[in-house]
Design an enzyme around this catalytic site. Structure first.
Site, PDB file in Angstrom:
ATOM      1  N   HIS A  60       0.837  -1.059   0.085  1.00  0.00           N
ATOM      2  CA  HIS A  60       0.060  -0.166  -0.126  1.00  0.00           C
ATOM      3  C   HIS A  60       0.841   1.039   0.000  1.00  0.00           C
ATOM      4  CE1 HIS A  60      -3.199   2.915   0.801  1.00  0.00           C
ATOM      5  NE2 HIS A  60      -2.505   3.333   1.762  1.00  0.00           N
ATOM      6  N   HIS A 104      -9.336  -4.415  -2.133  1.00  0.00           N
ATOM      7  CA  HIS A 104     -10.548  -3.579  -2.482  1.00  0.00           C
ATOM      8  C   HIS A 104     -11.115  -3.806  -3.730  1.00  0.00           C
ATOM      9  CE1 HIS A 104      -8.030  -0.698  -4.479  1.00  0.00           C
ATOM     10  NE2 HIS A 104      -7.200  -1.047  -3.781  1.00  0.00           N
ATOM     11  N   HIS A 116     -11.317   1.736  -6.119  1.00  0.00           N
ATOM     12  CA  HIS A 116     -10.081   2.503  -7.143  1.00  0.00           C
ATOM     13  C   HIS A 116      -9.230   1.369  -7.575  1.00  0.00           C
ATOM     14  CE1 HIS A 116      -7.457   2.284  -3.483  1.00  0.00           C
ATOM     15  NE2 HIS A 116      -6.373   2.046  -4.283  1.00  0.00           N
ATOM     16  N   GLU A 135      -7.143  -4.139  -9.229  1.00  0.00           N
ATOM     17  CA  GLU A 135      -5.677  -4.865  -8.682  1.00  0.00           C
ATOM     18  C   GLU A 135      -5.788  -6.369  -8.235  1.00  0.00           C
ATOM     19  OE1 GLU A 135      -4.859  -2.078  -5.242  1.00  0.00           O
ATOM     20  OE2 GLU A 135      -5.575  -0.345  -6.495  1.00  0.00           O
TER      21      GLU A 135
END
Length: 280
Positions: A60, A104, A116, A135
């Site tokens: 992250h 996510h 996103h 992702e």
């Protein structure tokens, strides 16, 4: 078993506010502790299932979020910027399975908490060989290019649905249910961590059920940006071309180049967005 674990932050137990995911933001330090708790739950579940080793990658932002002093002592951690393969750093052929925690939903998914794709506002959509891509798909494809299956995805309910649509009967653990992009119904950490630990052990107990997610080469990576300026700047990178004023494309036969390219995109996109003020 040699297990790989990529840990993002937006899908971590208890988190809903972008402030909690950026250094200096309100609640960031507690966010790092919760992120480490999710990682430890996977590590514990992996060793419960007989893992020999677990390599954890902080995936992250700055990639300096996981608390090494709180990490399960049986694991090792890849931390810090400058990683050429970013969210997939450390993944190599011969690993038995990859696990994704704190993940996510892709950009634009209804009820996806903090949804996103790669960048919070600069990227509208990502496409891999013409298909829309989040992702989870990017990292699963990277793992699959080396013959490694994804066994577990933990995060919000929306990413769990996305993972099952993509990977079939992958083990998923939902730690929160989105109400809107910045709100969710949350599980208490103790409950979420128990479910992640149990889900990981379950997944690694049935590794024979999983197959690597393979995207056939050659690969075309398409990125739809929110700004013509960002697209034009990224098109300066050798091999990247403008497909239209806000859309770049890149062709390669090596998936490692796709993961590396996103590192450059992050730097360029962030610089251009910062320099363009309210029009970014």
């Amino acid at each position: 078993m040699k297990i790989y674990l990529s840990v993002d932050m937006e899908g971590v137990t208890g988190l809903t506010d972008p402030e909690e995911m950026h250094h200096g933001g309100r609640g960031y330090e507690r966010g790092c502790e919760l992120m480490t708790g999710d990682a430890n739950a996977v590590v514990q579940g992996a060793f419960d299932a007989g893992a020999e080793s677990v390599l954890v990658n902080d995936a992250h932002g700055s990639t300096k979020n996981l608390r090494i002093d709180l990490l399960d002592e049986r694991a090792t951690l890849i931390r810090g910027p400058g990683k050429p393969h970013r969210m997939g750093q450390g993944l190599v052929a011969g690993m038995d399975a990859a696990c994704l925690a704190g993940y996510h939903a892709r950009a634009g998914v209804a009820h996806g908490v903090l949804n996103h794709t790669w960048m919070g506002k600069e990227i509208q959509n990502v496409y891999l060989n013409g298909e829309i891509c989040g992702e989870t798909r990017l990292v699963a494809g990277f793992a699959g290019s080396m013959g490694v299956p994804v066994a577990l995805v933990a995060g919000d309910e929306a990413v769990c649905e996305e993972a099952r649509e993509l990977l079939g009967d992958v083990e998923t653990v939902a730690v929160k249910k989105g109400v809107d992009r910045f709100s969710a119904e949350l599980l208490p950490p103790a409950v979420a961590w128990r479910r992640i630990r149990e889900g990981t052990a379950r997944a690694l107990g049935r590794l024979a059920d999983f197959r690597p997610y393979v995207v056939e080469p050659p690969y075309t990576l398409g990125v739809e940006w929110n700004s013509t300026a960002i697209a034009a700047a990224c098109a300066i990178i050798p091999g990247v071309r403008l497909a239209d004023p806000r859309h770049t494309e890149f062709d390669t036969g090596d998936y490692h180049e796709i993961m590396a390219l996103f590192g450059l995109f992050s730097m360029i996109g962030g610089q251009v967005a910062c320099g363009s003020g309210r029009y970014g």
